[in-house]
Write a protein that holds these residues in place. Structure first.
Motif, PDB file in Angstrom:
ATOM      1  N   VAL A  69       0.838  -1.197   0.000  1.00 19.79           N
ATOM      2  CA  VAL A  69       0.000   0.000   0.000  1.00 19.79           C
ATOM      3  C   VAL A  69       0.875   1.250   0.000  1.00 19.79           C
ATOM      4  O   VAL A  69       1.691   1.446   0.897  1.00 19.79           O
ATOM      5  CB  VAL A  69      -0.943   0.015   1.216  1.00 19.79           C
ATOM      6  CG1 VAL A  69      -1.790   1.286   1.210  1.00 19.79           C
ATOM      7  CG2 VAL A  69      -1.835  -1.222   1.219  1.00 19.79           C
ATOM      8  N   ASP A  70       0.706   2.073  -1.026  1.00 18.87           N
ATOM      9  CA  ASP A  70       1.424   3.341  -1.163  1.00 18.87           C
ATOM     10  C   ASP A  70       0.436   4.471  -0.895  1.00 18.87           C
ATOM     11  O   ASP A  70      -0.542   4.636  -1.630  1.00 18.87           O
ATOM     12  CB  ASP A  70       1.993   3.441  -2.581  1.00 18.87           C
ATOM     13  CG  ASP A  70       2.682   4.762  -2.849  1.00 18.87           C
ATOM     14  OD1 ASP A  70       3.179   5.383  -1.897  1.00 18.87           O
ATOM     15  OD2 ASP A  70       2.726   5.180  -4.025  1.00 18.87           O
ATOM     16  N   VAL A  71       0.671   5.241   0.159  1.00 16.61           N
ATOM     17  CA  VAL A  71      -0.233   6.330   0.540  1.00 16.61           C
ATOM     18  C   VAL A  71       0.347   7.661   0.062  1.00 16.61           C
ATOM     19  O   VAL A  71       1.507   7.976   0.359  1.00 16.61           O
ATOM     20  CB  VAL A  71      -0.444   6.369   2.071  1.00 16.61           C
ATOM     21  CG1 VAL A  71      -1.369   7.525   2.457  1.00 16.61           C
ATOM     22  CG2 VAL A  71      -1.002   5.043   2.572  1.00 16.61           C
ATOM     23  N   ARG A  72      -0.444   8.433  -0.668  1.00 11.29           N
ATOM     24  CA  ARG A  72      -0.008   9.737  -1.162  1.00 11.29           C
ATOM     25  C   ARG A  72      -0.938  10.833  -0.654  1.00 11.29           C
ATOM     26  O   ARG A  72      -2.161  10.695  -0.683  1.00 11.29           O
ATOM     27  CB  ARG A  72       0.006   9.760  -2.695  1.00 11.29           C
ATOM     28  CG  ARG A  72       1.032   8.827  -3.302  1.00 11.29           C
ATOM     29  CD  ARG A  72       2.454   9.331  -3.132  1.00 11.29           C
ATOM     30  NE  ARG A  72       3.425   8.239  -3.135  1.00 11.29           N
ATOM     31  CZ  ARG A  72       4.727   8.402  -2.994  1.00 11.29           C
ATOM     32  NH1 ARG A  72       5.233   9.623  -2.834  1.00 11.29           N
ATOM     33  NH2 ARG A  72       5.537   7.367  -2.981  1.00 11.29           N
ATOM     34  N   ALA A  73      -0.342  11.920  -0.158  1.00  8.01           N
ATOM     35  CA  ALA A  73      -1.108  13.064   0.340  1.00  8.01           C
ATOM     36  C   ALA A  73      -1.328  14.068  -0.784  1.00  8.01           C
ATOM     37  O   ALA A  73      -0.390  14.419  -1.515  1.00  8.01           O
ATOM     38  CB  ALA A  73      -0.371  13.727   1.494  1.00  8.01           C
ATOM     39  N   VAL A  74      -2.560  14.534  -0.916  1.00  9.07           N
ATOM     40  CA  VAL A  74      -2.943  15.488  -1.958  1.00  9.07           C
ATOM     41  C   VAL A  74      -3.253  16.811  -1.257  1.00  9.07           C
ATOM     42  O   VAL A  74      -4.306  16.963  -0.635  1.00  9.07           O
ATOM     43  CB  VAL A  74      -4.162  14.971  -2.743  1.00  9.07           C
ATOM     44  CG1 VAL A  74      -4.520  15.934  -3.857  1.00  9.07           C
ATOM     45  CG2 VAL A  74      -3.888  13.561  -3.289  1.00  9.07           C
ATOM     46  N   VAL A  75      -2.329  17.769  -1.342  1.00 11.21           N
ATOM     47  CA  VAL A  75      -2.433  19.021  -0.593  1.00 11.21           C
ATOM     48  C   VAL A  75      -2.535  20.191  -1.566  1.00 11.21           C
ATOM     49  O   VAL A  75      -1.549  20.536  -2.242  1.00 11.21           O
ATOM     50  CB  VAL A  75      -1.225  19.218   0.347  1.00 11.21           C
ATOM     51  CG1 VAL A  75      -1.423  20.472   1.201  1.00 11.21           C
ATOM     52  CG2 VAL A  75      -1.005  17.992   1.220  1.00 11.21           C
ATOM     53  N   ALA A 109      -0.607   9.766   5.671  1.00  7.62           N
ATOM     54  CA  ALA A 109      -0.568  10.941   4.799  1.00  7.62           C
ATOM     55  C   ALA A 109      -0.086  12.173   5.562  1.00  7.62           C
ATOM     56  O   ALA A 109       0.793  12.911   5.084  1.00  7.62           O
ATOM     57  CB  ALA A 109      -1.950  11.195   4.194  1.00  7.62           C
ATOM     58  N   VAL A 110      -0.646  12.407   6.731  1.00  2.92           N
ATOM     59  CA  VAL A 110      -0.260  13.565   7.548  1.00  2.92           C
ATOM     60  C   VAL A 110       1.212  13.487   7.930  1.00  2.92           C
ATOM     61  O   VAL A 110       1.960  14.481   7.830  1.00  2.92           O
ATOM     62  CB  VAL A 110      -1.154  13.643   8.800  1.00  2.92           C
ATOM     63  CG1 VAL A 110      -0.605  14.681   9.793  1.00  2.92           C
ATOM     64  CG2 VAL A 110      -2.587  13.982   8.420  1.00  2.92           C
ATOM     65  N   LYS A 111       1.649  12.316   8.370  1.00  2.00           N
ATOM     66  CA  LYS A 111       3.036  12.131   8.795  1.00  2.00           C
ATOM     67  C   LYS A 111       4.008  12.349   7.641  1.00  2.00           C
ATOM     68  O   LYS A 111       5.042  13.015   7.805  1.00  2.00           O
ATOM     69  CB  LYS A 111       3.206  10.720   9.367  1.00  2.00           C
ATOM     70  CG  LYS A 111       4.621  10.370   9.819  1.00  2.00           C
ATOM     71  CD  LYS A 111       4.655   9.026  10.520  1.00  2.00           C
ATOM     72  CE  LYS A 111       4.416   7.872   9.563  1.00  2.00           C
ATOM     73  NZ  LYS A 111       5.572   7.672   8.636  1.00  2.00           N
ATOM     74  N   GLU A 112       3.683  11.812   6.477  1.00  2.00           N
ATOM     75  CA  GLU A 112       4.576  11.921   5.333  1.00  2.00           C
ATOM     76  C   GLU A 112       4.710  13.371   4.856  1.00  2.00           C
ATOM     77  O   GLU A 112       5.792  13.799   4.459  1.00  2.00           O
ATOM     78  CB  GLU A 112       4.081  11.033   4.189  1.00  2.00           C
ATOM     79  CG  GLU A 112       4.194   9.542   4.459  1.00  2.00           C
ATOM     80  CD  GLU A 112       5.612   9.027   4.438  1.00  2.00           C
ATOM     81  OE1 GLU A 112       6.499   9.702   3.851  1.00  2.00           O
ATOM     82  OE2 GLU A 112       5.862   7.944   5.007  1.00  2.00           O
ATOM     83  N   VAL A 113       3.617  14.120   4.899  1.00  2.00           N
ATOM     84  CA  VAL A 113       3.693  15.527   4.494  1.00  2.00           C
ATOM     85  C   VAL A 113       4.655  16.286   5.398  1.00  2.00           C
ATOM     86  O   VAL A 113       5.528  17.030   4.927  1.00  2.00           O
ATOM     87  CB  VAL A 113       2.302  16.189   4.513  1.00  2.00           C
ATOM     88  CG1 VAL A 113       2.429  17.703   4.315  1.00  2.00           C
ATOM     89  CG2 VAL A 113       1.411  15.604   3.431  1.00  2.00           C
ATOM     90  N   GLN A 114       4.511  16.106   6.700  1.00  2.00           N
ATOM     91  CA  GLN A 114       5.369  16.833   7.626  1.00  2.00           C
ATOM     92  C   GLN A 114       6.833  16.402   7.501  1.00  2.00           C
ATOM     93  O   GLN A 114       7.739  17.233   7.505  1.00  2.00           O
ATOM     94  CB  GLN A 114       4.895  16.652   9.069  1.00  2.00           C
ATOM     95  CG  GLN A 114       5.661  17.528  10.063  1.00  2.00           C
ATOM     96  CD  GLN A 114       4.896  17.757  11.342  1.00  2.00           C
ATOM     97  OE1 GLN A 114       3.993  17.007  11.685  1.00  2.00           O
ATOM     98  NE2 GLN A 114       5.262  18.798  12.073  1.00  2.00           N
TER      99      GLN A 114
END
Length: 205
Positions: A69-75, A109-114
């Motif tokens: 599973v690859d999680v990507r954040a869309v900001v 997602a939140v963790k990866e963005v930060q």
């Protein structure tokens, strides 16, 4: 869109791994070992990877094989989308990575963005769950599900990380060179459409 040989190699690997997990017959166990070796030889023949690397990436797991599973954040911010520059290939992707045990997809997602951009966000809604092999990515030894989660920017400042060397917000008509193993132009186009019409439900497959 995936090459047939790669699909077959991954299917052989999956059958072999399941067999090694559940068989109680020594003869069958040896045959499953042979199947796993066959799948890695296929990968070695048709890719630039060395056998040692293939074994580490492609045939090192135990238990019943499931997609990664690859999680990507869309900001989005002021009509532009957040990208990070990957040190691995010098190209740009959405913040994200493999799902972590003990974290929900939104928390990942939140963790990866930060971690990758320095920005603080809040996960808002699921935009898409995509099968990597159904999209124009380069060949991958893994079967991957990509989870796209829209996040709201709430703070932080741009920063580099261990994995990224830059970050920035880009409009749809000014996209940077994409790290296509992680994200594609057609997927970016889809994300702009979903963002601009909140009434649309999540896209899948």
């Amino acid at each position: 869109m995936e090459e047939k040989w790669l699909t077959w190699a991954k299917q052989i690997q999956s059958i072999a791994q399941a067999g090694l997990t559940y068989t109680q017959d020594n003869y069958d166990y040896e045959r499953y070992i042979e199947l796993r070796q066959l799948s890695t030889k296929m990968m070695e023949t048709y890719t630039d990877y060395e056998m040692k690397t293939i074994q580490q990436l492609f045939a090192n797991e135990t238990g019943y094989q499931t997609p990664k599973v690859d999680v990507r954040a869309v900001v989005f911010h002021e009509g532009k989308l957040l990208f990070v520059k990957e040190k691995a290939d010098g190209k740009w992707s959405l913040p994200g990575g493999w799902g972590d045990v003990g974290f929900t997809p939104g928390e990942v997602a939140v963790k990866e963005v930060q971690e990758e951009s320095g920005y603080v966000v809040k996960a808002r809604r699921l935009l898409a769950v995509l099968d990597h092999q159904k999209h124009p990515h380069p060949p991958s030894p893994y079967h991957i599900y990509k989870v796209m989660i829209e996040c709201e920017l709430i703070g932080g400042n741009a920063a580099e990380s261990i994995e990224t060397s830059d970050c920035g917000f880009f409009a749809q008509n000014e996209l940077p060179p994409l790290s296509t193993g992680r994200i594609t132009e057609s997927q970016i186009e889809m994300l702009f459409v979903l963002h601009n019409d909140p009434a649309l439900g999540p896209v899948f497959d």
